[in-house]
Design an enzyme around this catalytic site. Structure first.
Site, PDB file in Angstrom:
ATOM      1  N   GLU A 120      -6.812   4.373   8.096  1.00 14.32           N
ATOM      2  CA  GLU A 120      -6.606   5.805   7.840  1.00 14.32           C
ATOM      3  C   GLU A 120      -7.868   6.409   7.218  1.00 14.32           C
ATOM      4  O   GLU A 120      -8.190   7.570   7.463  1.00 14.32           O
ATOM      5  CB  GLU A 120      -5.367   6.009   6.951  1.00 14.32           C
ATOM      6  CG  GLU A 120      -4.094   5.751   7.748  1.00 14.32           C
ATOM      7  CD  GLU A 120      -2.888   5.321   6.923  1.00 14.32           C
ATOM      8  OE1 GLU A 120      -2.928   5.405   5.691  1.00 14.32           O
ATOM      9  OE2 GLU A 120      -1.901   4.879   7.551  1.00 14.32           O
TER      10      GLU A 120
ATOM     11  N   GLY B 201       2.423   2.158  10.720  1.00 17.81           N
ATOM     12  CA  GLY B 201       3.321   3.299  10.532  1.00 17.81           C
ATOM     13  C   GLY B 201       4.026   3.730  11.799  1.00 17.81           C
ATOM     14  O   GLY B 201       4.631   4.797  11.855  1.00 17.81           O
TER      15      GLY B 201
ATOM     16  N   GLU C 261      -5.318  -5.317  10.796  1.00 19.35           N
ATOM     17  CA  GLU C 261      -4.327  -4.264  10.969  1.00 19.35           C
ATOM     18  C   GLU C 261      -4.586  -3.536  12.285  1.00 19.35           C
ATOM     19  O   GLU C 261      -5.446  -2.634  12.344  1.00 19.35           O
ATOM     20  CB  GLU C 261      -4.412  -3.260   9.810  1.00 19.35           C
ATOM     21  CG  GLU C 261      -4.132  -3.858   8.462  1.00 19.35           C
ATOM     22  CD  GLU C 261      -3.493  -2.841   7.529  1.00 19.35           C
ATOM     23  OE1 GLU C 261      -2.428  -3.139   6.980  1.00 19.35           O
ATOM     24  OE2 GLU C 261      -4.051  -1.743   7.370  1.00 19.35           O
TER      25      GLU C 261
ATOM     26  N   ASN D 266       0.868  -1.181   0.000  1.00 21.79           N
ATOM     27  CA  ASN D 266       0.000   0.000   0.000  1.00 21.79           C
ATOM     28  C   ASN D 266       0.904   1.230   0.000  1.00 21.79           C
ATOM     29  O   ASN D 266       1.544   1.527   1.003  1.00 21.79           O
ATOM     30  CB  ASN D 266      -0.880  -0.038   1.267  1.00 21.79           C
ATOM     31  CG  ASN D 266      -1.660   1.245   1.462  1.00 21.79           C
ATOM     32  OD1 ASN D 266      -1.802   2.052   0.542  1.00 21.79           O
ATOM     33  ND2 ASN D 266      -2.169   1.434   2.674  1.00 21.79           N
TER      34      ASN D 266
ATOM     35  N   SER E  10       3.544  -2.284  10.295  1.00 24.25           N
ATOM     36  CA  SER E  10       5.000  -2.253  10.410  1.00 24.25           C
ATOM     37  C   SER E  10       5.673  -3.579  10.029  1.00 24.25           C
ATOM     38  O   SER E  10       6.630  -4.004  10.680  1.00 24.25           O
ATOM     39  CB  SER E  10       5.421  -1.809  11.819  1.00 24.25           C
ATOM     40  OG  SER E  10       4.935  -0.508  12.077  1.00 24.25           O
TER      41      SER E  10
ATOM     42  N   HIS F 170      -9.529   0.910   5.107  1.00 19.75           N
ATOM     43  CA  HIS F 170      -8.226   1.081   5.772  1.00 19.75           C
ATOM     44  C   HIS F 170      -8.424   1.991   6.983  1.00 19.75           C
ATOM     45  O   HIS F 170      -9.240   2.913   6.954  1.00 19.75           O
ATOM     46  CB  HIS F 170      -7.219   1.702   4.788  1.00 19.75           C
ATOM     47  CG  HIS F 170      -5.813   1.665   5.313  1.00 19.75           C
ATOM     48  ND1 HIS F 170      -5.353   2.572   6.244  1.00 19.75           N
ATOM     49  CD2 HIS F 170      -4.778   0.831   5.058  1.00 19.75           C
ATOM     50  CE1 HIS F 170      -4.090   2.281   6.523  1.00 19.75           C
ATOM     51  NE2 HIS F 170      -3.718   1.228   5.827  1.00 19.75           N
TER      52      HIS F 170
ATOM     53  N   LYS G 256       0.066   4.280  -0.193  1.00 13.92           N
ATOM     54  CA  LYS G 256      -0.588   5.451   0.432  1.00 13.92           C
ATOM     55  C   LYS G 256      -0.435   6.683  -0.460  1.00 13.92           C
ATOM     56  O   LYS G 256      -0.442   6.557  -1.691  1.00 13.92           O
ATOM     57  CB  LYS G 256      -0.019   5.694   1.828  1.00 13.92           C
ATOM     58  CG  LYS G 256       0.023   4.428   2.679  1.00 13.92           C
ATOM     59  CD  LYS G 256       0.224   4.707   4.128  1.00 13.92           C
ATOM     60  CE  LYS G 256       0.414   3.415   4.871  1.00 13.92           C
ATOM     61  NZ  LYS G 256       0.209   3.520   6.281  1.00 13.92           N
TER      62      LYS G 256
HETATM   63  C1  PEP Z   1      -0.746  -0.073   5.929  1.00 12.09           C
HETATM   64  O1  PEP Z   1      -0.691   0.995   5.361  1.00 12.09           O
HETATM   65  O2  PEP Z   1      -1.715  -0.814   5.723  1.00 12.09           O
HETATM   66  C2  PEP Z   1       0.338  -0.459   6.835  1.00 12.09           C
HETATM   67  C3  PEP Z   1       0.254  -1.620   7.443  1.00 12.09           C
HETATM   68  O3  PEP Z   1       1.366   0.433   6.991  1.00 12.09           O
HETATM   69  P1  PEP Z   1       2.812   0.128   7.668  1.00 12.09           P
HETATM   70  O4  PEP Z   1       3.332  -1.138   7.073  1.00 12.09           O
HETATM   71  O5  PEP Z   1       3.645   1.329   7.306  1.00 12.09           O
HETATM   72  O6  PEP Z   1       2.589   0.017   9.140  1.00 12.09           O
END
Ligand code: PEP
Length: 260
Positions: free
Chosen positions: A97, A173, A167, A9, A213, A95, A11
């Site tokens: 976010e 992040g 998640e 992803n 992460s 997601h 973003k």
């Molecule tokens: C994501 O954007 O779904 C995500 C898991 O980000 P990150 O790997 O940066 O934590």
């Protein structure tokens, strides 16, 4: 043997030129890898350029969001037909976010899932608790609630077409990863919810990805767990080297597990 699915992803990163360079390097890095499903989700503006580069490669294209209506006066939004037109096979929905900054609800995510399926897009649906909810020991209740409402009225035939991404919001992040045991505990819980609502067969057919992460040095310990089928990767998918390493480590771990 499990076939891992690794989705990147990107973003709100990468101009078209940057996206083109990145995907070309990723394509060159994974060309010998056959035992992994790979998806790349660039920003909307780079979808067309990335799509061209991914033609005739095993890497699939995904979008990061979609509106539930098929068309209409929704300024700034993007429709499922537009995503199909540009070559998308997957779409990330719900997601954290989007839920956190754009106030998307489970009901809205549910509408999007239904439209995506009508257009034969594979939704990667994200669910997961916040830090506060985990500290209050409400993570299972929160995930069950998201599960019940985001997947409301989906038939068995529909649910098996989904990919679910667990998640935990506190791990996205932040550099904090859920431990493989914490992740496995939630993945097996989600699998159980699928069994109870649908069937054992349906539950076993659905890929449940972990996201938060994920890096080259932690992917192996995650995919080693029986209910973790792959990863949704944010930050580490923005560099070709780390994305390619995540894919290769996942494949190596699955192969090692199968031969031991
Ligand atoms: C994501 O954007 O779904 C995500 C898991 O980000 P990150 O790997 O940066 O934590």
């Amino acid at each position: 043997m499990k076939r891992p699915l690794i989705a990147g992803n990107w973003k709100m990163f990468k101009t078209t030129g940057e996206a083109t360079n990145l995907v070309q390097t990723i394509k060159a890095g994974v060309y010998k890898i056959n035992d992994c499903d790979m998806v790349i989700c660039p920003p909307f503006t780079a979808l067309a350029a990335v799509s061209k580069i991914l033609t005739e490669t095993p890497i699939e294209l995904g979008a990061q969001n979609m509106h539930p209506e098929t068309e209409g006066a929704f300024t700034g939004e993007i429709s499922p037909a537009m995503l199909k037109d540009v070559g998308c096979r997957y779409v990330i929905l719900g997601h954290s976010e989007r839920r956190q900054y754009f106030f998307e609800t489970d009901a809205f995510v549910n509408e999007k899932i239904k439209t995506a399926l009508k257009y034969s897009l594979i939704p990667i649906v994200c669910i997961g608790e916040t830090l506060e909810e985990r500290e209050d020991k409400r993570q299972f209740e929160v995930v069950k609630n998201q599960f019940d409402h985001s997947f409301k009225d989906l038939s068995k035939e529909e649910i098996v077409k989904l990919v679910i991404a667990y998640e935990p919001v506190w791990a996205i992040g932040t550099g904090k990863t859920a431990t493989p045991d914490q992740a496995e505990q939630m993945h097996s819980y989600i699998r159980r919810l699928l069994k109870e609502k649908y069937s054992e067969d349906a539950a076993n057919r659905i890929a449940i990805l972990y996201g938060g992460s994920v890096k080259p040095d932690n992917i192996a310990s995650l995919v080693k767990k029986p209910n973790i089928d792959g990863a949704l990767v944010g930050g580490a998918s923005l560099k070709a080297e780390s994305f390619v390493q995540i894919v290769s480590q996942a494949v190596a771990e699955v192969e090692a597990g199968a031969s031991s």
